[in-house]
Design an enzyme around this catalytic site. Structure first.
Site, PDB file in Angstrom:
ATOM      1  N   ASP A  58       0.861  -1.195   0.000  1.00  0.00           N
ATOM      2  CA  ASP A  58       0.000   0.000   0.000  1.00  0.00           C
ATOM      3  C   ASP A  58       0.893   1.239   0.000  1.00  0.00           C
ATOM      4  O   ASP A  58       1.923   1.266   0.669  1.00  0.00           O
ATOM      5  CB  ASP A  58      -0.886  -0.011   1.261  1.00  0.00           C
ATOM      6  CG  ASP A  58      -2.113   0.874   1.120  1.00  0.00           C
ATOM      7  OD1 ASP A  58      -3.239   0.363   1.185  1.00  0.00           O
ATOM      8  OD2 ASP A  58      -1.936   2.105   0.931  1.00  0.00           O
ATOM      9  N   GLY A  63      -4.985   5.078   2.446  1.00  0.00           N
ATOM     10  CA  GLY A  63      -4.991   4.130   3.566  1.00  0.00           C
ATOM     11  C   GLY A  63      -4.179   4.650   4.741  1.00  0.00           C
ATOM     12  O   GLY A  63      -3.464   5.644   4.629  1.00  0.00           O
ATOM     13  N   ASP A  78       4.112   1.961  -4.243  1.00  0.00           N
ATOM     14  CA  ASP A  78       3.106   2.280  -5.252  1.00  0.00           C
ATOM     15  C   ASP A  78       3.070   1.127  -6.269  1.00  0.00           C
ATOM     16  O   ASP A  78       4.121   0.730  -6.782  1.00  0.00           O
ATOM     17  CB  ASP A  78       3.548   3.597  -5.928  1.00  0.00           C
ATOM     18  CG  ASP A  78       2.474   4.197  -6.799  1.00  0.00           C
ATOM     19  OD1 ASP A  78       1.736   3.430  -7.450  1.00  0.00           O
ATOM     20  OD2 ASP A  78       2.384   5.443  -6.834  1.00  0.00           O
ATOM     21  N   TYR A 169     -13.465   5.796 -14.109  1.00  0.00           N
ATOM     22  CA  TYR A 169     -13.291   4.795 -13.039  1.00  0.00           C
ATOM     23  C   TYR A 169     -13.963   3.476 -13.424  1.00  0.00           C
ATOM     24  O   TYR A 169     -13.362   2.396 -13.301  1.00  0.00           O
ATOM     25  CB  TYR A 169     -13.872   5.357 -11.742  1.00  0.00           C
ATOM     26  CG  TYR A 169     -13.939   4.383 -10.589  1.00  0.00           C
ATOM     27  CD1 TYR A 169     -12.790   3.993  -9.909  1.00  0.00           C
ATOM     28  CD2 TYR A 169     -15.172   3.859 -10.176  1.00  0.00           C
ATOM     29  CE1 TYR A 169     -12.868   3.101  -8.842  1.00  0.00           C
ATOM     30  CE2 TYR A 169     -15.247   2.977  -9.114  1.00  0.00           C
ATOM     31  CZ  TYR A 169     -14.100   2.601  -8.448  1.00  0.00           C
ATOM     32  OH  TYR A 169     -14.174   1.714  -7.395  1.00  0.00           O
ATOM     33  N   ASN A 198     -22.254  -0.583  -2.661  1.00  0.00           N
ATOM     34  CA  ASN A 198     -21.721   0.500  -1.819  1.00  0.00           C
ATOM     35  C   ASN A 198     -21.340  -0.086  -0.465  1.00  0.00           C
ATOM     36  O   ASN A 198     -22.211  -0.391   0.340  1.00  0.00           O
ATOM     37  CB  ASN A 198     -22.773   1.603  -1.635  1.00  0.00           C
ATOM     38  CG  ASN A 198     -22.862   2.472  -2.861  1.00  0.00           C
ATOM     39  OD1 ASN A 198     -23.119   1.969  -3.958  1.00  0.00           O
ATOM     40  ND2 ASN A 198     -22.625   3.754  -2.701  1.00  0.00           N
ATOM     41  N   VAL A 212     -21.098   7.536   1.916  1.00  0.00           N
ATOM     42  CA  VAL A 212     -22.171   8.353   2.478  1.00  0.00           C
ATOM     43  C   VAL A 212     -22.486   7.933   3.917  1.00  0.00           C
ATOM     44  O   VAL A 212     -22.797   8.777   4.767  1.00  0.00           O
ATOM     45  CB  VAL A 212     -23.432   8.342   1.572  1.00  0.00           C
ATOM     46  CG1 VAL A 212     -24.040   6.965   1.478  1.00  0.00           C
ATOM     47  CG2 VAL A 212     -24.473   9.334   2.048  1.00  0.00           C
ATOM     48  N   ILE A 228     -28.814  15.970   2.022  1.00  0.00           N
ATOM     49  CA  ILE A 228     -29.296  14.977   1.064  1.00  0.00           C
ATOM     50  C   ILE A 228     -29.398  15.667  -0.290  1.00  0.00           C
ATOM     51  O   ILE A 228     -30.126  16.658  -0.428  1.00  0.00           O
ATOM     52  CB  ILE A 228     -30.673  14.416   1.494  1.00  0.00           C
ATOM     53  CG1 ILE A 228     -30.501  13.596   2.775  1.00  0.00           C
ATOM     54  CG2 ILE A 228     -31.325  13.604   0.387  1.00  0.00           C
ATOM     55  CD1 ILE A 228     -31.792  13.003   3.312  1.00  0.00           C
ATOM     56  N   ARG A 236     -29.298   2.861  -3.555  1.00  0.00           N
ATOM     57  CA  ARG A 236     -28.024   2.152  -3.662  1.00  0.00           C
ATOM     58  C   ARG A 236     -28.164   0.800  -2.954  1.00  0.00           C
ATOM     59  O   ARG A 236     -29.074   0.603  -2.140  1.00  0.00           O
ATOM     60  CB  ARG A 236     -26.888   2.934  -2.976  1.00  0.00           C
ATOM     61  CG  ARG A 236     -26.540   4.270  -3.619  1.00  0.00           C
ATOM     62  CD  ARG A 236     -25.885   4.115  -4.974  1.00  0.00           C
ATOM     63  NE  ARG A 236     -25.505   5.404  -5.526  1.00  0.00           N
ATOM     64  CZ  ARG A 236     -26.285   6.170  -6.280  1.00  0.00           C
ATOM     65  NH1 ARG A 236     -27.529   5.778  -6.555  1.00  0.00           N
ATOM     66  NH2 ARG A 236     -25.849   7.309  -6.759  1.00  0.00           N
ATOM     67  N   GLU A 296     -24.880  11.619 -10.991  1.00  0.00           N
ATOM     68  CA  GLU A 296     -25.160  10.597  -9.974  1.00  0.00           C
ATOM     69  C   GLU A 296     -26.137   9.566 -10.529  1.00  0.00           C
ATOM     70  O   GLU A 296     -27.078   9.928 -11.239  1.00  0.00           O
ATOM     71  CB  GLU A 296     -25.793  11.247  -8.734  1.00  0.00           C
ATOM     72  CG  GLU A 296     -24.872  12.157  -7.952  1.00  0.00           C
ATOM     73  CD  GLU A 296     -23.944  11.388  -7.023  1.00  0.00           C
ATOM     74  OE1 GLU A 296     -24.312  10.288  -6.587  1.00  0.00           O
ATOM     75  OE2 GLU A 296     -22.845  11.906  -6.749  1.00  0.00           O
TER      76      GLU A 296
HETATM   77  N1  LIG Z   1     -15.834   1.376  -0.858  1.00  0.00           N
HETATM   78  C1  LIG Z   1     -16.688   0.993  -1.797  1.00  0.00           C
HETATM   79  O1  LIG Z   1     -17.896   1.207  -1.667  1.00  0.00           O
HETATM   80  C2  LIG Z   1     -16.198   0.296  -3.036  1.00  0.00           C
HETATM   81  C3  LIG Z   1     -17.146  -0.038  -4.023  1.00  0.00           C
HETATM   82  C4  LIG Z   1     -16.725  -0.693  -5.165  1.00  0.00           C
HETATM   83  C5  LIG Z   1     -15.376  -1.032  -5.320  1.00  0.00           C
HETATM   84  N2  LIG Z   1     -14.471  -0.672  -4.373  1.00  0.00           N
HETATM   85  C6  LIG Z   1     -13.070  -1.024  -4.581  1.00  0.00           C
HETATM   86  O2  LIG Z   1     -12.558  -1.681  -3.432  1.00  0.00           O
HETATM   87  C7  LIG Z   1     -11.172  -1.364  -3.290  1.00  0.00           C
HETATM   88  C8  LIG Z   1     -10.904  -0.850  -1.885  1.00  0.00           C
HETATM   89  O3  LIG Z   1     -11.658   0.328  -1.686  1.00  0.00           O
HETATM   90  P1  LIG Z   1     -11.770   1.057  -0.268  1.00  0.00           P
HETATM   91  O4  LIG Z   1     -13.140   1.566  -0.140  1.00  0.00           O
HETATM   92  O5  LIG Z   1     -11.211   0.179   0.791  1.00  0.00           O
HETATM   93  O6  LIG Z   1     -10.835   2.324  -0.535  1.00  0.00           O
HETATM   94  P2  LIG Z   1      -9.532   2.831   0.207  1.00  0.00           P
HETATM   95  O7  LIG Z   1      -9.150   4.109  -0.476  1.00  0.00           O
HETATM   96  O8  LIG Z   1      -9.745   2.846   1.679  1.00  0.00           O
HETATM   97  O9  LIG Z   1      -8.477   1.691  -0.147  1.00  0.00           O
HETATM   98  C9  LIG Z   1      -7.635   1.719  -1.259  1.00  0.00           C
HETATM   99  C10 LIG Z   1      -6.216   1.475  -0.770  1.00  0.00           C
HETATM  100  O10 LIG Z   1      -5.333   1.419  -1.897  1.00  0.00           O
HETATM  101  C11 LIG Z   1      -4.189   2.208  -1.620  1.00  0.00           C
HETATM  102  N3  LIG Z   1      -3.659   2.665  -2.915  1.00  0.00           N
HETATM  103  C12 LIG Z   1      -4.258   3.514  -3.781  1.00  0.00           C
HETATM  104  N4  LIG Z   1      -3.491   3.685  -4.866  1.00  0.00           N
HETATM  105  C13 LIG Z   1      -2.387   2.920  -4.674  1.00  0.00           C
HETATM  106  C14 LIG Z   1      -1.218   2.672  -5.440  1.00  0.00           C
HETATM  107  N5  LIG Z   1      -1.018   3.259  -6.632  1.00  0.00           N
HETATM  108  N6  LIG Z   1      -0.280   1.822  -4.943  1.00  0.00           N
HETATM  109  C15 LIG Z   1      -0.448   1.239  -3.736  1.00  0.00           C
HETATM  110  N7  LIG Z   1      -1.540   1.426  -2.974  1.00  0.00           N
HETATM  111  C16 LIG Z   1      -2.489   2.260  -3.433  1.00  0.00           C
HETATM  112  C17 LIG Z   1      -4.668   3.320  -0.719  1.00  0.00           C
HETATM  113  O11 LIG Z   1      -3.652   3.908   0.070  1.00  0.00           O
HETATM  114  C18 LIG Z   1      -5.709   2.598   0.130  1.00  0.00           C
HETATM  115  O12 LIG Z   1      -5.132   2.050   1.298  1.00  0.00           O
HETATM  116  C19 LIG Z   1     -10.828  -0.373  -4.391  1.00  0.00           C
HETATM  117  O13 LIG Z   1     -10.262  -1.083  -5.470  1.00  0.00           O
HETATM  118  C20 LIG Z   1     -12.173   0.189  -4.791  1.00  0.00           C
HETATM  119  O14 LIG Z   1     -12.168   0.633  -6.131  1.00  0.00           O
HETATM  120  C21 LIG Z   1     -14.850  -0.012  -3.224  1.00  0.00           C
END
Ligand SMILES: NC(=O)c1ccc[n+]([C@@H]2O[C@H](COP(=O)([O-])OP(=O)(O)OC[C@H]3O[C@@H](n4cnc5c(N)ncnc54)[C@H](O)[C@@H]3O)[C@@H](O)[C@H]2O)c1
Length: 341
Positions: A58, A63, A78, A169, A198, A212, A228, A236, A296
């Site tokens: 990470d 994070g 990264d 995205y 979500n 949200v 809202i 959702r 949205e």
């Molecule tokens: N939260 C949701 O509702 C949701 C819905 C659909 C999909 N997702 C997917 O689930 C996954 C996790 O989402 P989350 O909600 O925990 O988000 P989050 O932002 O808390 O987690 C993403 C993590 O990836 C790390 N990160 C980002 N870019 C990076 C890079 N280039 N190299 C290394 N680390 C990197 C961030 O530091 C973070 O810890 C993501 O892929 C997101 O697209 C989340």
């Protein structure tokens, strides 16, 4: 026994025998990219509870280091750095990879689609290449439901609905799925893609735009008025983070090459969500209404029949219970913050 222990049956064929004999289960090396984030950190906790060795990769862009379980190996980097990723994979020799690291802001993706593609498509490709290099047995990807399907009349939406992704995205997540299919056909990489609804729960960043539940909870616990957008009738599919973790663990042992929705199948109106959080937080004010924001989705809910049948997975958490857990978490966090002052 932890489901992950039966993963990679060709390497760990002794699993069933171990289970029958009651011997200690095998330890699996697992890489979790994005393991310092909201969902990833819960997944890391579960893998460690199940007795596995976990390496978190990470860059801490969203994070938090404190989210990472003390027993996990943490590599701050990264995923766009392919050479370093390959080095880490060669050293750690993972058998399974959960790939969650991503830039996950739809708004940022619209503003800077190149950054989105670099993080999500190129970064994802790098993780696939590193996985193939060390012959990973299972690759589980965090995709998205809502942003993948766009606005549709087919609610709940099944996986085979033509992809209506209209944001960079959504496109980057779908592109990663297509690459995974390529890598399965050409390199034998076994994968599962999970399209989340979500997701909400403890540790979700309240400053992000996706959460949200986290935003409303934070505001209402502070006695501040939530806003809202629209009339509150947009819907959702809210899924509790522990259920998403369950789906990931199920995907270790089932569903090769499959794409699965991970939601509840139910639509929840924004206004109803607000009322559930209001009740759980004890907020006594009322919400403010503001004009609907452009772009949205109006409605979203995911058909989870396929995951039920093929992964043997089902969500277990009712919305009110998941919200109650989330509120307890934020109350505790606030208590800790106050204690520090
Ligand atoms: N939260 C949701 O509702 C949701 C819905 C659909 C999909 N997702 C997917 O689930 C996954 C996790 O989402 P989350 O909600 O925990 O988000 P989050 O932002 O808390 O987690 C993403 C993590 O990836 C790390 N990160 C980002 N870019 C990076 C890079 N280039 N190299 C290394 N680390 C990197 C961030 O530091 C973070 O810890 C993501 O892929 C997101 O697209 C989340």
């Amino acid at each position: 026994m932890g489901q992950a222990a039966c993963l990679a049956y060709h390497r760990l064929a002794a699993c069933a025998t171990l289970e029958q004999s009651g011997e200690q289960e095998s330890i699996v090396n697992i890489v979790v990219t994005g393991g310092a984030g909201f969902i990833g950190s819960h997944l890391v906790d579960r893998c460690i509870e199940d007795g596995h060795h976990v390496v978190v990769i990470d860059d801490l862009s969203t994070g938090l280091r404190e989210n990472v379980h003390a027993d996990a190996t943490f590599v701050e980097m990264d995923i766009r750095n392919r050479d370093r990723l390959i080095e880490v994979f060669r050293r750690e020799q993972p058998q399974a990879v959960f790939h969650l690291a991503a830039q996950m802001s739809v708004r940022r993706a619209v503003a800077d689609p190149v950054f989105d593609a670099e993080s999500n498509v190129i970064g994802g490709l790098n993780v696939m290449l590193a996985s193939v290099d060390v012959d990973v047995d299972k690759f589980v990807f965090a995709a998205t439901g809502g942003a993948m399907y766009g606005d549709t009349e087919m609610i709940p939406t099944p996986e085979d609905r033509a992809v209506g992704a209209v944001t960079p995205y959504g496109v980057s997540k779908r592109t990663t799925e297509l690459y995974l299919h390529c890598f399965q056909v050409n390199e034998g990489l076994r994968y599962v893609s999970l399209r989340y609804g979500n997701v909400y729960g403890p540790r979700q960043n309240p400053h992000g735009e996706a959460g949200v539940v986290a935003i409303f909870t934070g505001l209402m616990l502070n006695g501040e008025q939530p806003t809202i957008y629209g009339d509150g009738s947009s819907t959702r599919d809210y899924i509790y983070v522990a259920d998403v973790v369950d789906a990931n663990m199920s995907a270790l042992n089932a569903g090769d090459g499959g794409i699965y929705n991970v939601g509840t199948g139910a639509e929840t109106r924004l206004h109803d969500l607000y009322l559930v959080i209001k009740e759980a937080t004890g907020y006594s004010g009322e919400a403010r209404f503001a004009p609907e924001r452009r772009g949205e989705l109006r409605r979203s809910a995911l058909d989870i029949t396929k995951a039920r049948r093929q992964l043997g997975w089902a969500p277990r958490t009712e919305l009110a219970d998941g919200i109650a857990e989330t509120v307890v978490y934020w109350r505790t966090q606030r208590g800790k913050e106050k204690g520090k002052r």
